[in-house]
Design a protein around this motif. Structure first.
Motif, PDB file in Angstrom:
ATOM      1  N   ASN A 146     -32.360  -9.205 -12.914  1.00 52.76           N
ATOM      2  CA  ASN A 146     -33.160  -9.911 -13.920  1.00 52.76           C
ATOM      3  C   ASN A 146     -33.431  -9.052 -15.150  1.00 52.76           C
ATOM      4  N   GLU A 147     -32.449  -8.272 -15.550  1.00 53.20           N
ATOM      5  CA  GLU A 147     -32.656  -7.384 -16.699  1.00 53.20           C
ATOM      6  C   GLU A 147     -32.823  -8.153 -18.009  1.00 53.20           C
ATOM      7  N   ASP A 148     -32.249  -9.358 -18.103  1.00 54.52           N
ATOM      8  CA  ASP A 148     -32.399 -10.140 -19.330  1.00 54.52           C
ATOM      9  C   ASP A 148     -33.603 -11.072 -19.253  1.00 54.52           C
ATOM     10  N   CYS A 149     -34.436 -10.940 -18.221  1.00 54.01           N
ATOM     11  CA  CYS A 149     -35.687 -11.682 -18.055  1.00 54.01           C
ATOM     12  C   CYS A 149     -35.507 -13.179 -17.803  1.00 54.01           C
ATOM     13  N   SER A 150     -34.314 -13.631 -17.476  1.00 56.88           N
ATOM     14  CA  SER A 150     -34.149 -15.055 -17.157  1.00 56.88           C
ATOM     15  C   SER A 150     -33.156 -15.293 -16.022  1.00 56.88           C
ATOM     16  N   ILE A 166     -44.080  -9.820 -11.246  1.00 58.25           N
ATOM     17  CA  ILE A 166     -44.664  -8.556 -10.797  1.00 58.25           C
ATOM     18  C   ILE A 166     -43.622  -7.739 -10.031  1.00 58.25           C
ATOM     19  N   LEU A 167     -42.886  -8.418  -9.159  1.00 59.24           N
ATOM     20  CA  LEU A 167     -41.817  -7.740  -8.416  1.00 59.24           C
ATOM     21  C   LEU A 167     -40.789  -7.147  -9.368  1.00 59.24           C
ATOM     22  N   CYS A 168     -40.388  -7.931 -10.360  1.00 58.92           N
ATOM     23  CA  CYS A 168     -39.339  -7.496 -11.302  1.00 58.92           C
ATOM     24  C   CYS A 168     -39.760  -6.323 -12.165  1.00 58.92           C
ATOM     25  N   GLU A 169     -40.986  -6.372 -12.675  1.00 59.72           N
ATOM     26  CA  GLU A 169     -41.348  -5.454 -13.753  1.00 59.72           C
ATOM     27  C   GLU A 169     -42.271  -4.318 -13.330  1.00 59.72           C
ATOM     28  N   ILE A 170     -42.783  -4.344 -12.107  1.00 59.53           N
ATOM     29  CA  ILE A 170     -43.568  -3.214 -11.605  1.00 59.53           C
ATOM     30  C   ILE A 170     -42.837  -2.510 -10.468  1.00 59.53           C
ATOM     31  N   TYR A 171     -42.290  -3.289  -9.542  1.00 61.06           N
ATOM     32  CA  TYR A 171     -41.693  -2.676  -8.350  1.00 61.06           C
ATOM     33  C   TYR A 171     -40.215  -2.336  -8.505  1.00 61.06           C
ATOM     34  N   THR A 172     -39.713  -2.373  -9.737  1.00 63.58           N
ATOM     35  CA  THR A 172     -38.408  -1.779 -10.039  1.00 63.58           C
ATOM     36  C   THR A 172     -38.578  -0.466 -10.810  1.00 63.58           C
ATOM     37  N   ILE A 173     -39.823  -0.060 -11.011  1.00 65.90           N
ATOM     38  CA  ILE A 173     -40.116   1.218 -11.673  1.00 65.90           C
ATOM     39  C   ILE A 173     -40.464   2.231 -10.590  1.00 65.90           C
ATOM     40  N   PRO A 174     -39.780   3.369 -10.534  1.00 65.82           N
ATOM     41  CA  PRO A 174     -39.970   4.294  -9.407  1.00 65.82           C
ATOM     42  C   PRO A 174     -41.382   4.843  -9.266  1.00 65.82           C
ATOM     43  N   ASN A 175     -42.100   5.022 -10.378  1.00 65.49           N
ATOM     44  CA  ASN A 175     -43.353   5.779 -10.303  1.00 65.49           C
ATOM     45  C   ASN A 175     -44.590   4.965 -10.665  1.00 65.49           C
ATOM     46  N   ILE A 176     -44.540   3.630 -10.586  1.00 63.91           N
ATOM     47  CA  ILE A 176     -45.712   2.790 -10.848  1.00 63.91           C
ATOM     48  C   ILE A 176     -45.929   1.866  -9.655  1.00 63.91           C
ATOM     49  N   ARG A 177     -47.172   1.770  -9.204  1.00 64.63           N
ATOM     50  CA  ARG A 177     -47.527   0.900  -8.091  1.00 64.63           C
ATOM     51  C   ARG A 177     -48.883   0.248  -8.367  1.00 64.63           C
ATOM     52  N   LEU A 178     -49.107  -0.875  -7.733  1.00 64.40           N
ATOM     53  CA  LEU A 178     -50.421  -1.500  -7.764  1.00 64.40           C
ATOM     54  C   LEU A 178     -51.293  -0.922  -6.654  1.00 64.40           C
ATOM     55  N   LYS A 179     -52.601  -0.955  -6.889  1.00 60.41           N
ATOM     56  CA  LYS A 179     -53.564  -0.552  -5.874  1.00 60.41           C
ATOM     57  C   LYS A 179     -54.775  -1.467  -5.971  1.00 60.41           C
ATOM     58  N   TYR A 180     -55.634  -1.402  -4.970  1.00 57.99           N
ATOM     59  CA  TYR A 180     -56.943  -2.030  -5.038  1.00 57.99           C
ATOM     60  C   TYR A 180     -57.962  -0.959  -4.683  1.00 57.99           C
ATOM     61  N   ARG A 181     -58.752  -0.566  -5.691  1.00 57.31           N
ATOM     62  CA  ARG A 181     -59.666   0.563  -5.538  1.00 57.31           C
ATOM     63  C   ARG A 181     -58.884   1.815  -5.136  1.00 57.31           C
ATOM     64  N   ARG A 191     -41.117 -10.871 -19.668  1.00 63.06           N
ATOM     65  CA  ARG A 191     -40.938 -10.104 -20.912  1.00 63.06           C
ATOM     66  C   ARG A 191     -42.213  -9.353 -21.321  1.00 63.06           C
ATOM     67  N   PRO A 192     -43.364 -10.041 -21.440  1.00 64.40           N
ATOM     68  CA  PRO A 192     -44.571  -9.282 -21.827  1.00 64.40           C
ATOM     69  C   PRO A 192     -45.022  -8.291 -20.761  1.00 64.40           C
ATOM     70  N   LEU A 193     -44.748  -8.588 -19.497  1.00 61.33           N
ATOM     71  CA  LEU A 193     -45.081  -7.640 -18.438  1.00 61.33           C
ATOM     72  C   LEU A 193     -44.231  -6.382 -18.567  1.00 61.33           C
ATOM     73  N   ARG A 194     -42.969  -6.547 -18.914  1.00 59.66           N
ATOM     74  CA  ARG A 194     -42.090  -5.398 -19.132  1.00 59.66           C
ATOM     75  C   ARG A 194     -42.587  -4.548 -20.297  1.00 59.66           C
ATOM     76  N   GLU A 195     -42.996  -5.214 -21.367  1.00 59.17           N
ATOM     77  CA  GLU A 195     -43.509  -4.470 -22.519  1.00 59.17           C
ATOM     78  C   GLU A 195     -44.795  -3.731 -22.172  1.00 59.17           C
ATOM     79  N   GLU A 196     -45.648  -4.371 -21.360  1.00 61.12           N
ATOM     80  CA  GLU A 196     -46.905  -3.721 -20.979  1.00 61.12           C
ATOM     81  C   GLU A 196     -46.651  -2.485 -20.128  1.00 61.12           C
TER      82      GLU A 196
END
Length: 380
Positions: free
Chosen positions: A299-303, A163-178, A338-343
């Motif tokens: 972690n750009e190569d996902c491993s 989650i840290l790698c594939e969501i919080y390295t994107i400038p304009n996407i964040r998680l929320k709750y409600r 990998r699938p999180l990055r694709e999503e």
């Protein structure tokens, strides 16, 4: 080139303009600044926020967690962790939720439902694996409880790292709750309340007894909002016979797959009481850990982030990882990222149900009681 990790503010507890602490509302575009009034928001907008507001897309964790549960479900089917209990035939009758096969675990003060194994089995989960199973459903459920236990710390840590790698390295996407942004997430270690009938142990053909997952050493993921609300995600309760799950549709192309997960909505300030399911001992922030942030950047190569995960694993486990855990860390970091990055590219979550359909694999005696209650309702 190293990526940047975008860490949100931990709290939004005062107006950006006048420092007032009551009646606050967040900027509807970025949710990273708070205001006590429309007037203060207008002032800040004209000053600099109109230019600097990042205008985030926000993903509700309640909508998104079934996808995370599915990733863990796929990761657990790994050749390095074939459970020894799947290789032998069950000789007793360990029906879930009953006490007839609860025995002491040798060398401990604990007891658990004990599966007694005999001859080698060529068809794990098939009729010969547990000949006295009440139904094929009960047999399949027991096999899932066995195969999905173990490595609770590593699998939850690897998922949080993904989650840290594939969501919080994107400038304009964040998680929320409600309506509230997620301000922190990480791993909790603690105890979970489980009765002996719902624990598992394994008496092998050579007479030794293997202990199943320990409810006194349990791990799960927390997500905390800027309003100090907290939700948790636990993929380790199915083995303890708390068998809540989600169907893989519409999150994956393979429909009908069982994805175990327990999503608990609660406040950070825990209410006292002996009936509480979880008791926390310690927590560890993944979002704000420097070692994991460094791993996420490369972690750009996902491993290549696996060494950072193993470093934190050793710190939390209090011991070096063994060879199996080293293999799992490397593979799971890739399997989960990998699938999180694709999503994040597809953005399918925009079409997922806001509230997922949570299902439960009930025991046979629970099903009988359920149908009895239904019949009584119809009769009345």
């Amino acid at each position: 080139m190293p990526r940047e990790v975008y860490v949100p503010r931990l709290m939004l507890d005062r107006c950006r303009v006048c420092d007032k602490k009551t009646g606050l509302r967040l900027c509807s575009l970025c949710a990273e600044r708070a205001y006590c009034s429309k007037e203060c928001q207008t002032v800040d907008w004209k000053n600099d926020h109109k230019v600097s507001c990042p205008r985030h897309e926000r993903i509700d964790i309640e909508t998104f967690y079934p996808f995370l549960a599915g990733l863990v479900r796929f990761a657990r089917y790994h050749p390095a962790i074939l459970h020894p209990a799947s290789r032998f035939c069950i000789t007793n009758h360990p029906v879930a939720g009953t006490s007839a096969n609860v025995f002491p675990i040798p060398g401990t003060n604990e007891s658990a439902t004990t599966l007694i194994f005999g001859d080698p089995c060529r068809d794990p989960g098939g009729p010969s694996w547990w000949r006295t199973a009440p139904t094929a459903f009960e047999r399949a459920k027991l096999l899932r409880r066995i195969l999905w236990e173990g490595h609770g710390l590593l699998v939850h840590l690897a998922l949080a790292f993904a989650i840290l790698c594939e969501i919080y390295t994107i400038p304009n996407i964040r998680l929320k709750y409600r309506t509230s942004p997620i301000a922190d997430f990480g791993i909790i270690q603690g105890c979970v309340r489980v009765i002996n009938e719902d624990r598992l142990a394994y008496r092998m053909p050579d007479g030794t007894t293997l202990k199943g997952d320990d409810p006194l050493d349990h791990w799960w993921i927390y997500f905390t909002t800027t309003k100090k609300e907290e939700v948790t995600l636990d993929m380790g309760m199915y083995t303890f016979n708390l068998c809540t799950y989600l169907d893989s549709s519409p999150y994956f192309s393979e429909p009908g797959l069982i994805m175990p997960a327990l999503f608990v909505e609660r406040e950070i300030s825990h209410q006292p009481g002996s009936d509480r399911l979880y008791t926390e001992r310690r927590r560890f922030s993944v979002l704000r850990n420097p070692a994991l942030a460094s791993g996420a950047r490369v972690n750009e190569d996902c491993s290549s982030g696996a060494p950072a995960v193993l470093e934190v694993f050793q710190r939390l486990a209090g011991r070096p990882p063994n060879d199996v855990e080293k293999t799992l860390a490397k593979d799971w970091v890739g399997t989960l990222t990998r699938p999180l990055r694709e999503e994040m590219k597809r953005k399918s979550w925009k079409n997922w149900p806001a509230k997922p359909n949570v299902l439960c694999d009930m025991d046979i005696h629970e099903l009988e009681e359920h149908y009895r209650e239904q019949a009584l309702e119809l009769a009345s």
